[in-house]
Design an enzyme around this catalytic site. Sequence first.
Site, PDB file in Angstrom:
ATOM      1  CB  THR A  73     -41.263 -10.429 -13.128  1.00 50.68           C
ATOM      2  OG1 THR A  73     -40.605  -9.659 -12.325  1.00 50.68           O
ATOM      3  CG2 THR A  73     -42.640  -9.883 -13.614  1.00 50.68           C
ATOM      4  CG  ASN A 154     -37.444 -11.927  -2.319  1.00 49.85           C
ATOM      5  OD1 ASN A 154     -38.114 -12.940  -2.161  1.00 49.85           O
ATOM      6  ND2 ASN A 154     -37.948 -10.308  -2.552  1.00 49.85           N
ATOM      7  CD  GLN A 182     -32.370 -12.032  -4.066  1.00 48.43           C
ATOM      8  OE1 GLN A 182     -31.955 -11.850  -3.785  1.00 48.43           O
ATOM      9  NE2 GLN A 182     -33.254 -10.791  -4.351  1.00 48.43           N
ATOM     10  N   GLY A 203     -30.582 -11.619 -14.527  1.00 47.91           N
ATOM     11  CA  GLY A 203     -28.742 -11.475 -14.497  1.00 47.91           C
ATOM     12  C   GLY A 203     -28.383  -9.897 -13.164  1.00 47.91           C
ATOM     13  CG  HIS A 204     -32.026  -6.526 -12.048  1.00 50.11           C
ATOM     14  ND1 HIS A 204     -31.646  -6.088 -10.866  1.00 50.11           N
ATOM     15  CD2 HIS A 204     -32.569  -8.285 -12.716  1.00 50.11           C
ATOM     16  CE1 HIS A 204     -32.762  -6.271 -10.958  1.00 50.11           C
ATOM     17  NE2 HIS A 204     -33.683  -7.301 -10.644  1.00 50.11           N
ATOM     18  CB  THR A 240     -34.448  -9.573 -32.415  1.00 49.54           C
ATOM     19  OG1 THR A 240     -36.096  -9.219 -33.016  1.00 49.54           O
ATOM     20  CG2 THR A 240     -33.308  -9.261 -32.804  1.00 49.54           C
ATOM     21  CB  CYS A 328     -41.554  -5.083  -6.140  1.00 49.37           C
ATOM     22  SG  CYS A 328     -39.721  -6.413  -7.092  1.00 49.37           S
TER      23      CYS A 328
HETATM   24  N1  PLP Z   1     -37.997 -13.320  -7.644  1.00 48.89           N
HETATM   25  C1  PLP Z   1     -37.275 -12.984  -6.782  1.00 48.89           C
HETATM   26  C2  PLP Z   1     -36.963 -13.683  -5.500  1.00 48.89           C
HETATM   27  C3  PLP Z   1     -36.573 -11.779  -6.189  1.00 48.89           C
HETATM   28  O1  PLP Z   1     -35.914 -10.919  -5.596  1.00 48.89           O
HETATM   29  C4  PLP Z   1     -37.155 -10.520  -7.743  1.00 48.89           C
HETATM   30  C5  PLP Z   1     -36.931  -8.669  -7.604  1.00 48.89           C
HETATM   31  O2  PLP Z   1     -36.444  -8.876  -6.345  1.00 48.89           O
HETATM   32  C6  PLP Z   1     -37.353 -11.025  -8.950  1.00 48.89           C
HETATM   33  C7  PLP Z   1     -38.264 -12.519  -8.906  1.00 48.89           C
HETATM   34  C8  PLP Z   1     -38.403 -10.086  -9.944  1.00 48.89           C
HETATM   35  O3  PLP Z   1     -37.075  -9.932 -10.754  1.00 48.89           O
HETATM   36  P1  PLP Z   1     -36.037  -9.263 -12.483  1.00 48.89           P
HETATM   37  O4  PLP Z   1     -36.337  -7.968 -11.418  1.00 48.89           O
HETATM   38  O5  PLP Z   1     -35.956  -9.615 -13.129  1.00 48.89           O
HETATM   39  O6  PLP Z   1     -37.714  -9.457 -12.794  1.00 48.89           O
END
Ligand code: PLP
Length: 396
Positions: A73, A154, A182, A203-204, A240, A328
């Site tokens: 994000t 996604n 993705q 990363g996650h 940092t 989200c």
């Molecule tokens: N962009 C896409 C296509 C995503 O699927 C997501 C998370 O679901 C994000 C952005 C946001 O990622 P983050 O959780 O690292 O902010």
Amino acid sequence: MDRTVYLDNNATTRVAPEVRDAMLPFFCERYGNPSSMHAFGGSVAKCVADAREEVARFLNADPDEIVFTSCATESDNAAIRGAADYFGRDLRVVTTAVEHPAVLQPCRRLKALGHDVVELGVDGLGNLDLDALRRALDAARPAPTLVTAMYANNETGVVNPMDEISAICREYGAILHTDAVQVAGKIPVDVRKVPVDMLSMSGHKFHAPKGIGIFYVRHGTKLKPFMLGGHQERSRRAGTENVPYIVGLAKACELARLGWEEEGRRLARLRDRLEAGIRATCPDVRVNGDPSRRLPNTLNVSFEYIEGEAIAYRLSDLGICISTGSACASGSLDPSHVIRAMGVPFTAVHGSVRFSLSRYTTDGEVDYVLDKLPPVIRELREMSPFGPGKDVSTFS
Ligand code: PLP
């Protein structure tokens, strides 16, 4: 509940043990600040440099083009708002209606501030109309233009033709950003073969922890930094450095780089087996997203006449984790903006759910879902007031 079958990997993934092990020394032993003058900090700065090289290798980029952020994000905001900050009100933006909110919201913010912003639609399979992109770029000329188009969606897994999008952007002199969150670890990304100017990853989504992102910025890209403060990341992202997470991210990149080909095939086989099993046991389903252009791990299915949320809750009671819309957006019962943009019929929009697999998904887990899902669908269909043969004429 004694079993968890996690098929929500587009929302987030399990941290790989190799990633965790790589991170651990940087919490209590090697905790120096990479900007410090002493050798204790300096040795950590070297680890950050090594991590940057590994991330660059993953994308076939130059290490100096890699900026570490806190999440995708942030990377998306840094790209869009950073370009607007550089060019001012002149900047025009072209994006797509199926982007993640991390892209759509900053674009809409720019629109509210007076920028010309175009959201391109998609067809019924989730594919972008490249002629519409050309028309939008033609109309924007000669203003500086930012195109932000996701690498893969996604919710449906539909992969955009980034090579063609990139060629069109070059032809029109537009700056290209892509949200590649993705695709990480599922298909290869090579910023030299498919030249984009900016790219976001998280990363996650590929077995590193939550709270670390990649922001690739091609040399020479016109951009103002989004985070102001110290001189970290060559003054492109103040704050940092999150050393343990940067090291973990690099390990996740290495694992993905070395394993994506075999892993992609394995995921596609499991996903296809899941899809075939659902089609064989559940009537009135439609698979959303172009089957020839999908990520290997993603399956978006609409079960007509029932609510996706009801399916997700019932499966959750059985230990199966899936999602409706994007994570989200969950918490709201509004149907997914992606599925709606594809023009999926009303009776199917609400019944759309996403199964997303990962490196840790097994055949046994797919079998478990194929065993538990059909009775849930049957029961919810019986409860639904809608469906073939049901008389809704008394409803007013
Ligand atoms: N962009 C896409 C296509 C995503 O699927 C997501 C998370 O679901 C994000 C952005 C946001 O990622 P983050 O959780 O690292 O902010």
